[in-house]
Write an enzyme that holds these catalytic residues in place. Structure first.
Site, PDB file in Angstrom:
ATOM      1  CB  THR A 218      -0.854  -0.012   1.289  1.00  0.00           C
ATOM      2  OG1 THR A 218      -1.580  -1.235   1.355  1.00  0.00           O
ATOM      3  CG2 THR A 218      -1.808   1.150   1.355  1.00  0.00           C
ATOM      4  CB  ILE A 219       1.358   4.402  -1.452  1.00  0.00           C
ATOM      5  CG1 ILE A 219       0.173   4.734  -2.384  1.00  0.00           C
ATOM      6  CG2 ILE A 219       2.413   3.609  -2.186  1.00  0.00           C
ATOM      7  CD1 ILE A 219      -0.460   6.055  -2.135  1.00  0.00           C
TER       8      ILE A 219
END
Length: 528
Positions: free
Chosen positions: A350-351
């Site tokens: 994820t970011i």
């Protein structure tokens, strides 16, 4: 706590007018540039997020999902956005079980749900942005054409992920058949063209026409059951955030299908213990956190699903009587041998971005394709890397999270905010798949119980109970590891660092912003 400047470390960032914190310096730079040029926090967050799909393609991309919490300028009202995709309408659990699967294969078209992020970005831009979507996407389009130099942590992750890529994805995401090294240029001209179409036609440029045709045809050739209508009907939904109080500080999360409620339950379980009296990075605190996490994640696995399929809502997890009964299961000195048996009597990649602008609009946004490179599959013409969020479904008949047509799966990505006295005090988030609720609570308690600033709260060593073992980062000493083993934990050293995080604290009294960005990633907090 004052930082010891004799030791390596990272200073907390301070600024007055606006600030962003992301996991990559190019994205942080873009966000600050947008703010300086008159865009607001929503414009900056979208511009940075889409760029991160190029800077960190193993983590995120336009074939993924996003969630966001937005505080409008001049208000303390919070707006939640769920831009997670749904299963194809032809996809049923029976269909997958009939193929001989007991769970959804993560590296397959069966795990690909319709990407929701573009619908979310378009919705946020139209309703809360100041710029046009075309202006907001311009920096990402330029980088997709010209390329971005691969950063060190990204290069490490990329090299570890190449085996998961297959078919067209290997052509688009490898260079000469291998992962790029730090400093190599990564270009995505196909994605630049997709972004230009979105800039011109909005979400329709992605979910209809040639781009959608490329995605549907590619998925069907790979064994998917996707149809054009699945993409044409994609939408994002506004949702009401949920929260819980922890020693006078309110932790705000989004409701299911995300698992932010897992963090709320963990916080309430830990509130009954005198955490502040413990060594912040000692065995006792790690033990209590692990036990609270085991209980909260077990509850998540039982109850959390698409909100439309949770008939009892959040009561099975967050009812006062249920919290008290679950907290009573925690032995301060001993690990539970079987958490599912104990709680049964009571009931990835994820970011993350946060931006605050000069008008104090605040955005907490998280954007992901789930596993490294998601499903490991990409569309054949434009190279859109498909997420594998469908792996979040279960095939267990009758379970609230059982795969069904048009349904959203249990989702691991969760943005968050803290409020004090009804005012937003800090948008923040933690990357790292299943770790995220535990990461939220770790940062919360670091700040509330131990008085850490955002950077200190992010920097500290982490532990997490996963795959039946208590994983420790290297920041934990051997004395703590031995003590945890004596309590009954199967303690192991984790090969990779646990997630990453970003946070921006809003100091209302002094009128400044205080940012932190995780050294476990390549990013930085920047302001002006």
């Amino acid at each position: 706590m004052p930082r010891d400047f004799h030791l390596p470390g990272r200073s907390t960032a301070y600024a007055e007018n606006g600030m962003c914190a992301t996991s990559h310096p190019l994205a942080s730079g873009i966000a600050v540039d947008v703010l300086k040029r008159g865009g607001n926090a929503v414009d900056a967050a979208i511009a940075a997020a889409v760029t991160l799909g190029l800077c960190e393609p193993q983590m995120t991309g336009i074939g993924g999902d996003c969630f966001a919490i937005v505080k409008p300028a001049g208000e303390d009202r919070l707006i939640g956005l769920n831009a997670s995709g749904r299963a194809p309408k032809a996809m049923t659990a029976q269909t997958v079980r009939a193929q001989g699967f007991e769970s959804i294969p993560v590296r397959s078209a069966l795990a690909v749900t319709v990407p929701g992020a573009i619908a979310g970005f378009a919705q946020l831009s139209a309703d809360h942005g100041r710029w046009s979507l075309a202006d907001t996407l311009a920096p990402a389009i330029a980088y997709a054409e010209a390329g971005v130099p691969v950063a060190p942590r990204v290069a490490l992750d990329w090299a570890r992920s190449t085996e998961g890529l297959s078919g067209a994805a290997r052509d688009f995401y490898l260079i000469g058949g291998a992962a790029p090294r730090a400093g190599d240029m990564f270009r995505a001209p196909g994605q630049a063209e997709v972004l230009r179409r979105i800039a011109k036609d909005g979400a329709k440029g992605f979910y209809e026409g040639e781009v959608a045709e490329d995605m549907v045809a590619s998925l069907r050739a790979l064994g998917g059951l996707h149809e054009a209508e699945d993409f044409a009907s994609a939408s994002a939904d506004y949702v009401e955030p949920v929260s819980a109080d922890y020693r006078g500080v309110e932790l705000v999360e989004l409701p299911p299908n995300g698992h932010g409620v897992t963090a709320l339950l963990m916080a309430k379980l830990l509130e009954g213990f005198d955490i502040a009296a413990l060594d912040p990075f000692g065995a006792q605190r790690a033990h209590l956190e692990a036990e609270a996490a085991r209980i909260a994640y077990d509850a998540r696995n039982r109850f959390v699903a698409d909100a439309d399929h949770m008939p009892d809502g959040l009561e099975p997890m967050l009812g006062d009587a249920k919290i008290a009964a679950l907290a009573a299961l925690i032995d301060p000195d001993r690990a539970m041998p079987d958490v599912r048996a104990a709680t049964g009597a009571v009931h990835k990649d994820t970011i993350y971005i946060t931006v605050v602008d000069r008008d104090r609009m605040a955005v907490s946004l998280i954007y992901s394709i789930f596993h490294d490179f998601g499903s490991g599959l990409a569309s054949s013409k434009f190279g859109i890397n498909f997420q594998n969020r469908g792996a979040g479904f279960t095939l267990e008949a009758g379970h609230p999270n059982e795969l069904a047509p048009g349904k959203r799966p249990l989702h691991t990505i969760i943005p968050a905010m803290l409020r004090r006295g009804g005012r937003v005090a800090m948008p923040f988030g933690v990357m790292g798949g299943q770790y995220q609720p535990t990461g939220h609570v770790r940062i919360l308690t670091n700040m509330v119980d131990f008085g850490m600033d955002p950077q200190e709260a992010i920097d500290g060593p982490r532990s997490f109970h996963e795959d039946g073992a208590l994983m420790l980062e290297n920041g934990y000493g051997e004395a703590a590891a031995t003590a945890l083993r004596d309590m009954g934990h199967d303690v192991r050293r984790r090969e990779g660092a646990l997630g990453g995080a970003q946070a921006i604290e809003i100091d209302h009294e002094r009128g400044v912003l205080i940012g932190g960005s995780d050294p476990r990633k390549d990013g930085v907090a920047l302001g002006y």
